[in-house]
Design a protein around this motif. Structure first.
Motif, PDB file in Angstrom:
ATOM      1  N   LEU A   1      -1.256   8.360  14.598  1.00  0.00           N
ATOM      2  CA  LEU A   1      -2.653   8.214  15.004  1.00  0.00           C
ATOM      3  C   LEU A   1      -3.076   9.262  16.019  1.00  0.00           C
ATOM      4  O   LEU A   1      -4.182   9.785  15.960  1.00  0.00           O
ATOM      5  CB  LEU A   1      -2.832   6.820  15.609  1.00  0.00           C
ATOM      6  CG  LEU A   1      -4.241   6.462  16.049  1.00  0.00           C
ATOM      7  CD1 LEU A   1      -5.184   6.440  14.863  1.00  0.00           C
ATOM      8  CD2 LEU A   1      -4.234   5.105  16.730  1.00  0.00           C
TER       9      LEU A   1
ATOM     10  N   GLN B   1       0.818  -1.212   0.000  1.00  0.00           N
ATOM     11  CA  GLN B   1       0.000   0.000   0.000  1.00  0.00           C
ATOM     12  C   GLN B   1       0.853   1.264   0.000  1.00  0.00           C
ATOM     13  O   GLN B   1       0.436   2.301  -0.499  1.00  0.00           O
ATOM     14  CB  GLN B   1      -0.948  -0.003   1.208  1.00  0.00           C
ATOM     15  CG  GLN B   1      -2.024  -1.076   1.124  1.00  0.00           C
ATOM     16  CD  GLN B   1      -3.179  -0.680   0.212  1.00  0.00           C
ATOM     17  OE1 GLN B   1      -3.178   0.375  -0.400  1.00  0.00           O
ATOM     18  NE2 GLN B   1      -4.174  -1.552   0.116  1.00  0.00           N
TER      19      GLN B   1
ATOM     20  N   CYS C   1      -5.350   1.388   6.317  1.00  0.00           N
ATOM     21  CA  CYS C   1      -4.350   0.819   7.229  1.00  0.00           C
ATOM     22  C   CYS C   1      -4.896   0.561   8.631  1.00  0.00           C
ATOM     23  O   CYS C   1      -4.379  -0.270   9.352  1.00  0.00           O
ATOM     24  CB  CYS C   1      -3.118   1.712   7.295  1.00  0.00           C
ATOM     25  SG  CYS C   1      -3.416   3.355   7.953  1.00  0.00           S
ATOM     26  N   PHE C   2      -5.921   1.294   9.025  1.00  0.00           N
ATOM     27  CA  PHE C   2      -6.484   1.102  10.356  1.00  0.00           C
ATOM     28  C   PHE C   2      -7.927   0.597  10.250  1.00  0.00           C
ATOM     29  O   PHE C   2      -8.720   0.752  11.174  1.00  0.00           O
ATOM     30  CB  PHE C   2      -6.415   2.421  11.129  1.00  0.00           C
ATOM     31  CG  PHE C   2      -5.841   2.276  12.505  1.00  0.00           C
ATOM     32  CD1 PHE C   2      -4.542   1.816  12.687  1.00  0.00           C
ATOM     33  CD2 PHE C   2      -6.598   2.586  13.632  1.00  0.00           C
ATOM     34  CE1 PHE C   2      -4.008   1.669  13.957  1.00  0.00           C
ATOM     35  CE2 PHE C   2      -6.068   2.444  14.906  1.00  0.00           C
ATOM     36  CZ  PHE C   2      -4.777   1.982  15.065  1.00  0.00           C
TER      37      PHE C   2
ATOM     38  N   THR D   1       0.692   8.613   8.388  1.00  0.00           N
ATOM     39  CA  THR D   1       0.247   9.567   9.398  1.00  0.00           C
ATOM     40  C   THR D   1       0.191   8.920  10.770  1.00  0.00           C
ATOM     41  O   THR D   1      -0.190   7.769  10.898  1.00  0.00           O
ATOM     42  CB  THR D   1      -1.149  10.066   9.044  1.00  0.00           C
ATOM     43  OG1 THR D   1      -1.990   8.929   8.867  1.00  0.00           O
ATOM     44  CG2 THR D   1      -1.140  10.858   7.759  1.00  0.00           C
TER      45      THR D   1
ATOM     46  N   ASP E   1     -10.322  -1.010   2.888  1.00  0.00           N
ATOM     47  CA  ASP E   1      -8.993  -0.871   2.326  1.00  0.00           C
ATOM     48  C   ASP E   1      -8.180   0.260   2.948  1.00  0.00           C
ATOM     49  O   ASP E   1      -7.673   1.141   2.262  1.00  0.00           O
ATOM     50  CB  ASP E   1      -9.163  -0.612   0.808  1.00  0.00           C
ATOM     51  CG  ASP E   1      -8.023  -1.210   0.009  1.00  0.00           C
ATOM     52  OD1 ASP E   1      -7.227  -1.966   0.587  1.00  0.00           O
ATOM     53  OD2 ASP E   1      -7.925  -0.891  -1.180  1.00  0.00           O
TER      54      ASP E   1
ATOM     55  N   THR F   1       1.314  11.202   3.143  1.00  0.00           N
ATOM     56  CA  THR F   1       1.524   9.753   3.186  1.00  0.00           C
ATOM     57  C   THR F   1       1.269   9.190   4.568  1.00  0.00           C
ATOM     58  O   THR F   1       0.164   9.305   5.056  1.00  0.00           O
ATOM     59  CB  THR F   1       2.886   9.286   2.654  1.00  0.00           C
ATOM     60  OG1 THR F   1       3.191  10.024   1.482  1.00  0.00           O
ATOM     61  CG2 THR F   1       2.826   7.830   2.254  1.00  0.00           C
TER      62      THR F   1
ATOM     63  N   THR G   1      -6.538   7.325   0.153  1.00  0.00           N
ATOM     64  CA  THR G   1      -5.386   6.428   0.246  1.00  0.00           C
ATOM     65  C   THR G   1      -5.534   5.528   1.464  1.00  0.00           C
ATOM     66  O   THR G   1      -6.295   5.814   2.378  1.00  0.00           O
ATOM     67  CB  THR G   1      -4.025   7.156   0.382  1.00  0.00           C
ATOM     68  OG1 THR G   1      -3.823   7.521   1.742  1.00  0.00           O
ATOM     69  CG2 THR G   1      -3.936   8.388  -0.508  1.00  0.00           C
ATOM     70  N   TYR G   2      -4.774   4.479   1.428  1.00  0.00           N
ATOM     71  CA  TYR G   2      -4.690   3.518   2.536  1.00  0.00           C
ATOM     72  C   TYR G   2      -4.177   4.198   3.803  1.00  0.00           C
ATOM     73  O   TYR G   2      -4.398   3.745   4.907  1.00  0.00           O
ATOM     74  CB  TYR G   2      -3.716   2.439   2.084  1.00  0.00           C
ATOM     75  CG  TYR G   2      -3.451   1.278   3.003  1.00  0.00           C
ATOM     76  CD1 TYR G   2      -4.357   0.236   3.102  1.00  0.00           C
ATOM     77  CD2 TYR G   2      -2.255   1.200   3.713  1.00  0.00           C
ATOM     78  CE1 TYR G   2      -4.082  -0.868   3.907  1.00  0.00           C
ATOM     79  CE2 TYR G   2      -1.967   0.099   4.514  1.00  0.00           C
ATOM     80  CZ  TYR G   2      -2.895  -0.933   4.609  1.00  0.00           C
ATOM     81  OH  TYR G   2      -2.611  -2.029   5.383  1.00  0.00           O
ATOM     82  N   TRP G   3      -3.437   5.310   3.615  1.00  0.00           N
ATOM     83  CA  TRP G   3      -2.748   5.950   4.732  1.00  0.00           C
ATOM     84  C   TRP G   3      -3.444   7.201   5.252  1.00  0.00           C
ATOM     85  O   TRP G   3      -2.886   7.906   6.085  1.00  0.00           O
ATOM     86  CB  TRP G   3      -1.325   6.338   4.307  1.00  0.00           C
ATOM     87  CG  TRP G   3      -0.562   5.174   3.805  1.00  0.00           C
ATOM     88  CD1 TRP G   3      -0.239   4.897   2.520  1.00  0.00           C
ATOM     89  CD2 TRP G   3      -0.026   4.096   4.585  1.00  0.00           C
ATOM     90  NE1 TRP G   3       0.462   3.723   2.448  1.00  0.00           N
ATOM     91  CE2 TRP G   3       0.609   3.209   3.700  1.00  0.00           C
ATOM     92  CE3 TRP G   3      -0.024   3.802   5.958  1.00  0.00           C
ATOM     93  CZ2 TRP G   3       1.234   2.046   4.127  1.00  0.00           C
ATOM     94  CZ3 TRP G   3       0.602   2.646   6.372  1.00  0.00           C
ATOM     95  CH2 TRP G   3       1.225   1.787   5.472  1.00  0.00           C
ATOM     96  N   CYS G   4      -4.596   7.540   4.733  1.00  0.00           N
ATOM     97  CA  CYS G   4      -5.272   8.752   5.210  1.00  0.00           C
ATOM     98  C   CYS G   4      -5.381   8.680   6.731  1.00  0.00           C
ATOM     99  O   CYS G   4      -5.575   7.608   7.296  1.00  0.00           O
ATOM    100  CB  CYS G   4      -6.667   8.858   4.597  1.00  0.00           C
ATOM    101  SG  CYS G   4      -6.607   9.163   2.825  1.00  0.00           S
ATOM    102  N   SER G   5      -5.266   9.838   7.382  1.00  0.00           N
ATOM    103  CA  SER G   5      -5.175   9.872   8.844  1.00  0.00           C
ATOM    104  C   SER G   5      -6.211   8.972   9.517  1.00  0.00           C
ATOM    105  O   SER G   5      -7.406   9.162   9.341  1.00  0.00           O
ATOM    106  CB  SER G   5      -5.394  11.299   9.344  1.00  0.00           C
ATOM    107  OG  SER G   5      -4.311  12.081   8.972  1.00  0.00           O
ATOM    108  N   PRO G   6      -5.733   8.012  10.306  1.00  0.00           N
ATOM    109  CA  PRO G   6      -6.679   7.118  10.984  1.00  0.00           C
ATOM    110  C   PRO G   6      -7.600   7.872  11.935  1.00  0.00           C
ATOM    111  O   PRO G   6      -8.753   7.493  12.103  1.00  0.00           O
ATOM    112  CB  PRO G   6      -5.777   6.170  11.776  1.00  0.00           C
ATOM    113  CG  PRO G   6      -4.423   6.329  11.221  1.00  0.00           C
ATOM    114  CD  PRO G   6      -4.335   7.658  10.566  1.00  0.00           C
TER     115      PRO G   6
END
Lengths: 340, 267
Positions: free
Chosen positions: A188, A34, B91-92, A186, B89, A184, B55-60
Motif C-alpha cells: 500500500l 480473489q 481488496c481495499f 501490491t 470488488d 498481482t 483486478t482485486y489486487w490493483c494497487s490500493p
C-alpha cells in the motif's frame, strides 16, 4: 528436451513453476479466492485459446498434470518449483515446500524445489530457513516483498530484518534468491513495483544471485539500470514471455531492452506454470525473431545460441547443474506417462 | 422524478468530466480503460459513480488516487450538491469507499493506513512518467513532420501550439502534454522552451536521440501495464468452457458485474 527443426536437442530448465492448491477447500477467505481468480485472469488473458484450462483444474491440478505438462507434453528437462505461502489467504499455504517436495520426490532428478520465508517473522524466519535447509536442502528461495502480513502491507529487500535472513542464507549456501517484482499483490505504502531495494541487497550480498522474476515489469527501465550495475542480478522472463503470442512486436521491444542492458547470460526462461504451460511458450520462443527495426536500433537479436542460454544453460549455471551429465542422467530415466 | 432527458444530459456531463481522471500508472483516462461502471444522477443534484479495476489486487494507493480524482472532478460541476464514489470488488474497497466519502482529505486517510507515510514521491514519480510518455508522442510527431533536432529542442511554446498535427496519437496527446507543461510550470510563457526535461533542463540537439531512448523505455513499461490492464479487465469475470470445438471463454455472469451479495463475503 526441446528438439529444434534441425534436430538439435536443447536443454530446458524452467526457472519459475508452481505446484499450488488454490481450491475453494484451501481458501481461507475472500482474498484466497480473489488471488487464484487473478491468476486465472492472467491465464485466460494471455494464453492461446487452445491452451485454456477450466477453472476447477486451474485451481488445483494433480501431480500427474505437472509431470505431463512440463516433461511429457512440455519440453522441460527440469523445473524449479517455487514456494509461495500467503498464509493469510490459504489454510495450508498456496504452494508449500512440503507439498511441492512430496510431489517432486516422484522424480527428484527433474525438480529443484525452492523455499520461501518472510523476514517480518523475525527469529521465526531464521529458524525456518534452518528448517528448510536441513529438511529439504534448498538451494534457493522465493521472496514476495509485496505480501501483506498483519498490519504490514509490504517490505523491502534492504530492511534490517531481511538482511539478517540473507546473511543466514549466505552462510548456509542458499545462494539463489528469486524475487517477485511484478504484478498481482501490491503493497500500500509505496510504488508496488519499486525495484530499488534490489540494488542495495545485490551490492551488499555479492555472493548471492538475485533473480528478479518478471524482470521488474512494469519497472523494466529501472530494473535494467540496476541490473547493469550489479554482476549478480538476473532477469526471469515469466509473465513477459506470454506476450510473444498476444503482442509479438511488444515482446521484441522488451527482449531488445533486456539483451541490450543485461545481456544474454543474465536471462532465465520461466513458464510460470500453471499460469501458462511451457510447450507453446518454448515453441514460439524458438521460432521468434526480434523485428528487424527494433533489433537494429539496439544491435541485438535472439540467435539460437542465445535462446539456448536463456532456455536452460544460464539457470543451470546458477544451480550448479552440469548439463552434459544431466542429459545422460535423464536419458537413463526417460519421461513416461504415469499409470492413470 | 427527474425528467429522463435531463437525467441523461447530466449523466453525460458527468461522463465528460470523468475523462479528466486518469489511472496514474497508465496515464490513460479511467473512462477509456473501461473502469467506470455506473454513473447515476438523481434529483438533478446527487451523483453516484461506481468504478471497478482490472483486478482485486490493483494497487490500493492508485485506487485511492482515482477515487479522490473522481470526487474532485465531479464536485467541480456547479449543479452537484452531493456525491458518492464506490469502488467495487477490490481488496481495499471498504477502506477506499469509507475514505473517499468521508469528506476528509486524501493525505489524512492515507496516512492513517500507512503509519503517517505520504504518497507524494510516488505521485510525483508517476507524473514524470506521464510527462515522458506524452512528450515522446509529440517529439516523434514533430520528427515525422520533418522537423530537425535543432529546431525541436529550441522550439518555443508558442510555436508548438501552432503546429497542426494530423496523427491520432499526436492529436490526443499534444493538448495533454501542454496541460502538464503549464500545470507543472515547465513552460508557461510563449517563448519558454516547449521541450524541457521533467527536471526543467533544456535538451541538447545532439542528445535528442538518447533522450528519446529514455522516453521509449518509459513507454515500454506503461504499455505493459496498459496491455495487461485492458486484457485483465476483459477477462476478469470470464471462465473457460471446454466444448466439442475446444476451449472457449465465456462470461459466467451477465455483464461484468458480479452479484452484489457475493462481492464481499467474509470481510
Amino acid at each position: 528436451m526441446f528438439k529444434t527443426p534441425e534436430g538439435k536437442e536443447i536443454f530446458v530448465l524452467d526457472g519459475h513453476t508452481h505446484f499450488w492448491d488454490g481450491s475453494p477447500e484451501n481458501q481461507a477467505n475472500i482474498h484466497g479466492k480473489q488471488f487464484i481468480d487473478c491468476f486465472y485472469a492472467y491465464h485466460t488473458n494471455l494464453s492461446p485459446s487452445e491452451e485454456l484450462w477450466e477453472k476447477s483444474k486451474f485451481e488445483k491440478y494433480s501431480e500427474d498434470d505437472v509431470y505431463r505438462d512440463l516433461f511429457v507434453d512440455g519440453p522441460d528437462d527440469m523445473a524449479i518449483i517455487q514456494s509461495t505461502y500467503l498464509n493469510d489467504f490459504y489454510k495450508k499455504g498456496f504452494s508449500s515446500i512440503e507439498r511441492s517436495s512430496s510431489m517432486a520426490a516422484r522424480h527428484p532428478e527433474r525438480f529443484i524445489v525452492n523455499g520461501s520465508f518472510d523476514p517480518r517473522d523475525g527469529e521465526k524466519a531464521l529458524e525456518y530457513i534452518h528448517y528448510m535447509k536441513e529438511t529439504f536442502d534448498i538451494k534457493g528461495v522465493k521472496m514476495y516483498t509485496a505480501e501483506w502480513n498483519g498490519d504490514s502491507k509490504g517490505w523491502a529487500l534492504n530492511d534490517p530484518a531481511a538482511y539478517k535472513c540473507f546473511e543466514l542464507c549466505e552462510k548456509l549456501g542458499i545462494k539463489n534468491v528469486h524475487v517477485h517484482k511484478g504484478p498481482t499483490i501490491t503493497p500500500l505504502s509505496m510504488d508496488a513495483f519499486d525495484v530499488r531495494d534490489v540494488d542495495y541487497a545485490a551490492t551488499d550480498f555479492q555472493n548471492l544471485n538475485w533473480i528478479i522474476e518478471h524482470c521488474g515489469l512494469p519497472r523494466l527501465d529501472e530494473f535494467c539500470w540496476i541490473a547493469t550495475q550489479e554482476t549478480n542480478v538476473y532477469g526471469g522472463l515469466a509473465v513477459a514471455l506470454p506476450f510473444i503470442h498476444s503482442r509479438p512486436r511488444y515482446f521484441g521491444e522488451i527482449m531488445a531492452e533486456l539483451l541490450f542492458w543485461l545481456g544474454e547470460d543474465k536471462l532465465l526462461f520461466g513458464s510460470d506454470y500453471a499460469i501458462w504451460t511451457p510447450k507453446w511458450l518454448v515453441e514460439k520462443f524458438w521460432d521468434y525473431q526480434i523485428p528487424e527495426d527494433i533489433a537494429q536500433e539496439r544491435g541485438v537479436q535472439l540467435t539460437d545460441e542465445i535462446k539456448e542460454k536463456i532456455l536452460g544453460l544460464n539457470a543451470a549455471r546458477l544451480y550448479d547443474i552440469d548439463v552434459n551429465k544431466k542429459k545422460v542422467e535423464l536419458a537413463g530415466s526417460p519421461v513416461q506417462i504415469a499409470a492413470e | 422524478m427527474l425528467v429522463s432527458t435531463l437525467k441523461t444530459e447530466l449523466e453525460l456531463d458527468v461522463w465528460d468530466c470523468l475523462e479528466a481522471v486518469t489511472d496514474p500508472e497508465l496515464d490513460e483516462p479511467i473512462t477509456d480503460m473501461g473502469f467506470v461502471e455506473t454513473v447515476e444522477v438523481s434529483d438533478a443534484r446527487t451523483v453516484r459513480v461506481e468504478f471497478r479495476l482490472p483486478t482485486y489486487w490493483c494497487s490500493p494507493n492508485f485506487a485511492f488516487l482515482m477515487a479522490f480524482g473522481i470526487r474532485k472532478e465531479i464536485t467541480s460541476l456547479p449543479w452537484v450538491k452531493e456525491m458518492t464514489v464506490q469502488l467495487n470488488d477490490h481488496c481495499f474497497g471498504d477502506e477506499v469507499n469509507e475514505g473517499v466519502n468521508s469528506g476528509r482529505n486524501y493525505h489524512d486517510i492515507f496516512a492513517q493506513y500507512c503509519k503517517g507515510e505520504r504518497l507524494d514521491d510516488v505521485v510525483a514519480k508517476f507524473m514524470s512518467k506521464a510527462f515522458d510518455k506524452r512528450q515522446e508522442v509529440v517529439l516523434l510527431g514533430l520528427q515525422a513532420l520533418g522537423h530537425r533536432a535543432e529546431d525541436i529542442v529550441s522550439m518555443p511554446l508558442a510555436a508548438l501550439q501552432r503546429i497542426e498535427f494530423t496523427g491520432e496519437e499526436e492529436l490526443r496527446q499534444t493538448p495533454r502534454y501542454l496541460d502538464l507543461l503549464l500545470s507543472q510550470g515547465l513552460a508557461v510563457n510563449p517563448d519558454d522552451l516547449a521541450f524541457p526535461t521533467w527536471d526543467g533542463q533544456p535538451i541538447h540537439a545532439a542528445a535528442l536521440t538518447k533522450h528519446l531512448t529514455h522516453l521509449r523505455s518509459t513507454r515500454i513499461n506503461m504499455e505493459f501495464n496498459g496491455a495487461m490492464c485492458r486484457g485483465l479487465a476483459k477477462t476478469r469475470y470470464k471462465e473457460v468452457e471446454i466444448g466439442p470445438e475446444g476451449p472457449t471463454l465465456v462470461d459466467f455472469i451477465a455483464g461484468r458485474v458480479p452479484p452484489r451479495d457475493g462481492a464481499n463475503p467474509g470481510r
